[in-house]
Design a protein around this motif. Structure first.
Motif, PDB file in Angstrom:
ATOM      1  N   LEU A  48       0.830  -1.211   0.000  1.00 14.72           N
ATOM      2  CA  LEU A  48       0.000   0.000   0.000  1.00 14.72           C
ATOM      3  C   LEU A  48       0.866   1.263   0.000  1.00 14.72           C
ATOM      4  CD1 LEU A  48      -2.737  -1.060   2.577  1.00 14.72           C
ATOM      5  CD2 LEU A  48      -3.134  -0.532   0.168  1.00 14.72           C
ATOM      6  N   ARG A  49       1.909   1.243   0.836  1.00 14.35           N
ATOM      7  CA  ARG A  49       2.762   2.433   0.962  1.00 14.35           C
ATOM      8  C   ARG A  49       3.545   2.690  -0.326  1.00 14.35           C
ATOM      9  NH1 ARG A  49       7.620   3.547   4.089  1.00 14.35           N
ATOM     10  NH2 ARG A  49       7.751   1.347   4.593  1.00 14.35           N
ATOM     11  N   PHE A  50       3.972   1.610  -0.979  1.00 12.95           N
ATOM     12  CA  PHE A  50       4.719   1.773  -2.222  1.00 12.95           C
ATOM     13  C   PHE A  50       3.840   2.394  -3.311  1.00 12.95           C
ATOM     14  CE2 PHE A  50       5.792  -0.059  -6.408  1.00 12.95           C
ATOM     15  CZ  PHE A  50       6.998   0.592  -6.605  1.00 12.95           C
ATOM     16  N   VAL A  51       2.629   1.865  -3.482  1.00 10.02           N
ATOM     17  CA  VAL A  51       1.743   2.385  -4.523  1.00 10.02           C
ATOM     18  C   VAL A  51       1.312   3.817  -4.209  1.00 10.02           C
ATOM     19  CG1 VAL A  51      -0.506   2.102  -5.646  1.00 10.02           C
ATOM     20  CG2 VAL A  51       0.938   0.105  -5.217  1.00 10.02           C
ATOM     21  N   ALA A  52       0.969   4.086  -2.937  1.00 13.93           N
ATOM     22  CA  ALA A  52       0.513   5.425  -2.560  1.00 13.93           C
ATOM     23  C   ALA A  52       1.616   6.463  -2.736  1.00 13.93           C
ATOM     24  CB  ALA A  52       0.029   5.427  -1.111  1.00 13.93           C
ATOM     25  N   GLY A  53       2.864   6.053  -2.610  1.00 16.46           N
ATOM     26  CA  GLY A  53       3.965   7.001  -2.704  1.00 16.46           C
ATOM     27  C   GLY A  53       4.514   7.188  -4.102  1.00 16.46           C
ATOM     28  N   ASP A  54       4.040   6.412  -5.065  1.00 19.15           N
ATOM     29  CA  ASP A  54       4.563   6.501  -6.424  1.00 19.15           C
ATOM     30  C   ASP A  54       3.708   7.447  -7.255  1.00 19.15           C
ATOM     31  OD1 ASP A  54       6.534   4.785  -8.384  1.00 19.15           O
ATOM     32  OD2 ASP A  54       4.710   5.419  -9.420  1.00 19.15           O
ATOM     33  N   THR A  55       4.344   8.379  -7.943  1.00 26.26           N
ATOM     34  CA  THR A  55       3.597   9.418  -8.659  1.00 26.26           C
ATOM     35  C   THR A  55       2.856   8.892  -9.882  1.00 26.26           C
ATOM     36  OG1 THR A  55       5.587   9.980  -9.928  1.00 26.26           O
ATOM     37  CG2 THR A  55       5.162  11.226  -7.891  1.00 26.26           C
ATOM     38  N   LEU A  56       3.222   7.711 -10.373  1.00 27.48           N
ATOM     39  CA  LEU A  56       2.515   7.118 -11.503  1.00 27.48           C
ATOM     40  C   LEU A  56       1.480   6.087 -11.054  1.00 27.48           C
ATOM     41  CD1 LEU A  56       5.425   6.585 -14.066  1.00 27.48           C
ATOM     42  CD2 LEU A  56       3.680   8.366 -14.089  1.00 27.48           C
ATOM     43  N   LEU A  57       1.844   5.256 -10.089  1.00 27.90           N
ATOM     44  CA  LEU A  57       0.932   4.195  -9.656  1.00 27.90           C
ATOM     45  C   LEU A  57      -0.259   4.746  -8.882  1.00 27.90           C
ATOM     46  CD1 LEU A  57       3.519   1.474  -8.576  1.00 27.90           C
ATOM     47  CD2 LEU A  57       2.317   1.725 -10.760  1.00 27.90           C
ATOM     48  N   ARG A  58      -0.054   5.827  -8.143  1.00 27.13           N
ATOM     49  CA  ARG A  58      -1.177   6.409  -7.391  1.00 27.13           C
ATOM     50  C   ARG A  58      -2.311   6.871  -8.319  1.00 27.13           C
ATOM     51  NH1 ARG A  58       1.575   9.700  -4.641  1.00 27.13           N
ATOM     52  NH2 ARG A  58       1.289  11.561  -5.924  1.00 27.13           N
ATOM     53  N   PRO A  59      -2.030   7.647  -9.381  1.00 25.59           N
ATOM     54  CA  PRO A  59      -3.135   8.014 -10.273  1.00 25.59           C
ATOM     55  C   PRO A  59      -3.708   6.832 -11.044  1.00 25.59           C
ATOM     56  CG  PRO A  59      -1.053   8.883 -11.094  1.00 25.59           C
ATOM     57  CD  PRO A  59      -0.800   8.399  -9.700  1.00 25.59           C
ATOM     58  N   VAL A  60      -2.893   5.800 -11.290  1.00 23.11           N
ATOM     59  CA  VAL A  60      -3.444   4.589 -11.915  1.00 23.11           C
ATOM     60  C   VAL A  60      -4.527   4.001 -11.027  1.00 23.11           C
ATOM     61  CG1 VAL A  60      -2.930   2.179 -12.467  1.00 23.11           C
ATOM     62  CG2 VAL A  60      -1.460   3.996 -13.339  1.00 23.11           C
ATOM     63  N   CYS A  61      -4.250   3.940  -9.711  1.00 16.46           N
ATOM     64  CA  CYS A  61      -5.236   3.426  -8.750  1.00 16.46           C
ATOM     65  C   CYS A  61      -6.509   4.265  -8.750  1.00 16.46           C
ATOM     66  CB  CYS A  61      -4.641   3.432  -7.337  1.00 16.46           C
ATOM     67  SG  CYS A  61      -3.772   1.939  -6.906  1.00 16.46           S
ATOM     68  N   LEU A  62      -6.351   5.568  -8.649  1.00 22.00           N
ATOM     69  CA  LEU A  62      -7.514   6.443  -8.534  1.00 22.00           C
ATOM     70  C   LEU A  62      -8.355   6.423  -9.810  1.00 22.00           C
ATOM     71  CD1 LEU A  62      -5.857   9.485  -6.718  1.00 22.00           C
ATOM     72  CD2 LEU A  62      -7.274   7.677  -5.718  1.00 22.00           C
ATOM     73  N   ALA A  63      -7.684   6.481 -10.968  1.00 27.33           N
ATOM     74  CA  ALA A  63      -8.423   6.450 -12.234  1.00 27.33           C
ATOM     75  C   ALA A  63      -9.125   5.116 -12.430  1.00 27.33           C
ATOM     76  CB  ALA A  63      -7.472   6.733 -13.396  1.00 27.33           C
ATOM     77  N   SER A  64      -8.451   4.029 -12.038  1.00 20.68           N
ATOM     78  CA  SER A  64      -9.065   2.709 -12.152  1.00 20.68           C
ATOM     79  C   SER A  64     -10.289   2.588 -11.247  1.00 20.68           C
ATOM     80  CB  SER A  64      -8.043   1.621 -11.797  1.00 20.68           C
ATOM     81  OG  SER A  64      -8.625   0.343 -11.850  1.00 20.68           O
ATOM     82  N   ALA A  65     -10.192   3.133 -10.027  1.00 21.86           N
ATOM     83  CA  ALA A  65     -11.322   3.077  -9.103  1.00 21.86           C
ATOM     84  C   ALA A  65     -12.531   3.818  -9.656  1.00 21.86           C
ATOM     85  CB  ALA A  65     -10.922   3.665  -7.748  1.00 21.86           C
ATOM     86  N   ALA A  66     -12.299   5.016 -10.206  1.00 21.77           N
ATOM     87  CA  ALA A  66     -13.403   5.795 -10.770  1.00 21.77           C
ATOM     88  C   ALA A  66     -14.032   5.077 -11.948  1.00 21.77           C
ATOM     89  CB  ALA A  66     -12.897   7.175 -11.202  1.00 21.77           C
ATOM     90  N   PHE A  67     -13.185   4.545 -12.836  1.00 21.02           N
ATOM     91  CA  PHE A  67     -13.718   3.844 -14.007  1.00 21.02           C
ATOM     92  C   PHE A  67     -14.511   2.610 -13.602  1.00 21.02           C
ATOM     93  CE2 PHE A  67     -13.337   0.363 -17.035  1.00 21.02           C
ATOM     94  CZ  PHE A  67     -13.905   0.925 -18.163  1.00 21.02           C
ATOM     95  N   GLN A  68     -13.923   1.761 -12.748  1.00 17.53           N
ATOM     96  CA  GLN A  68     -14.563   0.491 -12.406  1.00 17.53           C
ATOM     97  C   GLN A  68     -15.868   0.704 -11.635  1.00 17.53           C
ATOM     98  OE1 GLN A  68     -13.772  -2.295 -13.635  1.00 17.53           O
ATOM     99  NE2 GLN A  68     -11.701  -1.957 -14.395  1.00 17.53           N
ATOM    100  N   PHE A  69     -15.918   1.704 -10.769  1.00 10.33           N
ATOM    101  CA  PHE A  69     -17.140   1.982 -10.017  1.00 10.33           C
ATOM    102  C   PHE A  69     -18.293   2.313 -10.962  1.00 10.33           C
ATOM    103  CE2 PHE A  69     -19.993   5.115  -8.056  1.00 10.33           C
ATOM    104  CZ  PHE A  69     -20.475   4.371  -6.981  1.00 10.33           C
ATOM    105  N   PHE A  70     -18.050   3.257 -11.861  1.00  7.50           N
ATOM    106  CA  PHE A  70     -19.132   3.682 -12.749  1.00  7.50           C
ATOM    107  C   PHE A  70     -19.385   2.673 -13.868  1.00  7.50           C
ATOM    108  CE2 PHE A  70     -18.055   7.803 -10.816  1.00  7.50           C
ATOM    109  CZ  PHE A  70     -19.329   8.189 -10.424  1.00  7.50           C
ATOM    110  N   PHE A  71     -18.340   1.946 -14.288  1.00 12.15           N
ATOM    111  CA  PHE A  71     -18.556   0.927 -15.314  1.00 12.15           C
ATOM    112  C   PHE A  71     -19.409  -0.216 -14.770  1.00 12.15           C
ATOM    113  CE2 PHE A  71     -17.109  -2.854 -17.766  1.00 12.15           C
ATOM    114  CZ  PHE A  71     -17.630  -2.480 -18.992  1.00 12.15           C
ATOM    115  N   ALA A  72     -19.221  -0.562 -13.487  1.00 11.66           N
ATOM    116  CA  ALA A  72     -20.071  -1.589 -12.882  1.00 11.66           C
ATOM    117  C   ALA A  72     -21.526  -1.150 -12.875  1.00 11.66           C
ATOM    118  CB  ALA A  72     -19.594  -1.886 -11.455  1.00 11.66           C
ATOM    119  N   ALA A  73     -21.759   0.128 -12.580  1.00  7.32           N
ATOM    120  CA  ALA A  73     -23.126   0.651 -12.619  1.00  7.32           C
ATOM    121  C   ALA A  73     -23.664   0.642 -14.042  1.00  7.32           C
ATOM    122  CB  ALA A  73     -23.158   2.066 -12.042  1.00  7.32           C
TER     123      ALA A  73
END
Length: 434
Positions: A227-252
């Motif tokens: 968790l700490r590695f992904v949260a601290g990485d400037t590329l992986l962190r936005p990958v997580c956030l963008a994926s969360a937004a997409f998957q949430f609304f795509f499921a709906a």
């Protein structure tokens, strides 16, 4: 820990220099493709059985999809910690066997008239839980199986088949339910998992797994490290956030979509399946584009533009009211465009993620991104089941489709959008355990 570039077969022979001449990689690819196809076919077969056989309503359908997706939230982080310390081949074989048995039992129960909604919920949860473990394992297995300079090509092949299955599997599921009936379709999904079991079981190369210390870190410490590695990485962190937004609304979107096509547009199961199947050729085109466009125009530019086209195309679906002569070709076009550009985003993001991650963190990074990115999908499915009861299917689909564009905004405002024509490199020293 030996590097991937020094991987050898059990007989001591070196890894073939050409990826597709490597028999073990081909077995992994075939097994992963079959497993992904079985998983994503079942994601439509089980809901359609609930709707067509059990007459499930929108709320029950949303609950069923949410139960199948709940293991992503509950188990992903643990799966990453386990995978980083075990042989991925063993984990993949066991999860394939478990899913084949679960769906096979469901098919038999359905044919005998004994598969009600409670049992269907149990099957959905079991298949979802085993799929979480398999998905983290296969993403980590490639790093242990091939040379470092083969990762991009290997990852493109694996993620291409995953994305194609993610897009084409639901289409195949719709056709199987319409042509063969839902119970036989469930049995067909079990066959895909059995084929994956046989293919992956044939991998003979020893994996380079991390050496275990006399007192290995506790699972929670390993999870925290990921968790700490992904949260601290400037590329992986936005990958997580963008994926969360997409998957949430795509499921709906998908929950409402599965209601709108048969009920509002009065399409048969075969037509629904064919409309969804149009994403397959699009996914193939997206895979071809992913091998060429990022190195020519830059990874950031490709990610942002492809996300805009792939996500935005669903905004046109609620406007469809005409006859099948107009509606069906429009749905085919929408599915094709979505398949092309969502595939392009998937393959490009995965290449960025693997290239930016140290080898010993691959499992936990994949699990963390799955947890954050996919963990909200049960809530998205529930939202997709609740919205039509208040607003109707068309308005609900429009709102959910507009929400998918949040993923685009998160990528466009992050360092991902500024990536050039070369992939990033991982940090020299991974984050130490807390």
């Amino acid at each position: 820990m030996p590097s991937s570039s020094s991987a050898v077969s059990d007989s001591g022979r070196p890894v073939p220099s050409s990826l597709w001449q490597d028999g073990d990689f081909r077995r992994l690819w075939v097994g992963q493709a079959a497993s992904q196809l079985g998983e994503h076919t079942s994601l439509v077969v089980l809901p359609l059985y609930a709707v067509l056989t059990l007459n499930a309503g929108a709320g029950q359908l949303g609950a069923l999809r949410a139960v199948g997706q709940a293991p992503i939230l509950l188990l992903s982080l643990f799966a990453g910690a386990w995978v980083d310390g075990w042989r991925t081949r063993t984990l993949m074989v066991l999860t394939d066997a478990g899913r084949a048995l679960a769906l096979g039992a469901a098919a038999v129960a359905a044919l005998l008239g004994g598969l009600g909604l409670p049992a269907l919920l149990v099957v959905a949860f079991a298949v979802g839980a085993l799929s979480v473990l398999f998905d983290v394992a296969y993403q980590s297995s490639l790093v242990r199986l091939v040379k470092r300079d083969q990762l991009v090509r290997g990852n493109s092949a694996l993620e291409g088949s995953r994305s194609a299955a993610q897009i084409g599997g639901p289409a195949l599921g719709g056709v199987l339910v319409s042509v063969l009936s839902a119970p036989i379709a469930a049995a067909s999904s079990a066959v895909f998992f059995a084929l994956s079991f046989l293919s992956i079981r044939g991998i003979g190369r020893r994996e380079s797994i991390p050496e275990r210390s006399e007192r290995p870190p506790r699972v929670w410490r390993r999870i925290h490290e990921g968790l700490r590695f992904v949260a601290g990485d400037t590329l992986l962190r936005p990958v997580c956030l963008a994926s969360a937004a997409f998957q949430f609304f795509f499921a709906a979107v998908m929950t409402v979509y599965l209601l709108l096509l048969p009920r509002d547009l009065h399409l048969s199961g075969t037509t629904v399946g064919l409309a969804l199947a149009a994403t397959g050729p699009g996914a193939l085109l997206g895979s071809l584009l992913a091998a060429r466009l990022p190195s020519r125009f830059g990874y950031g530019a490709v990610l942002v533009s492809a996300a805009a086209l792939g996500d935005g195309v669903f905004l046109f679906v609620p406007a469809l009211h005409g006859t099948s002569l107009v509606t069906v070709p429009a749905l085919f076009t929408i599915s094709f465009v979505f398949g092309t550009f969502s595939q392009l985003v998937n393959v490009t993001v995965m290449a960025v993620r693997q290239s930016a991650t140290p080898e010993r963190m691959q499992g936990r990074t994949a699990a963390t991104i799955n947890f954050v990115g996919l963990g909200l999908t049960p809530l998205g499915s529930l939202l997709g089941g609740l919205l039509p009861e208040e607003w109707g299917t068309r308005t609900s689909l429009l709102v959910a489709a507009a929400g998918m564009l949040l993923s685009l905004a998160l990528m466009a405002l992050s360092p991902l959008a500024r990536l050039g024509r070369t992939l990033p490199t991982p940090p020299e020293t991974p984050v130490p355990s807390a």
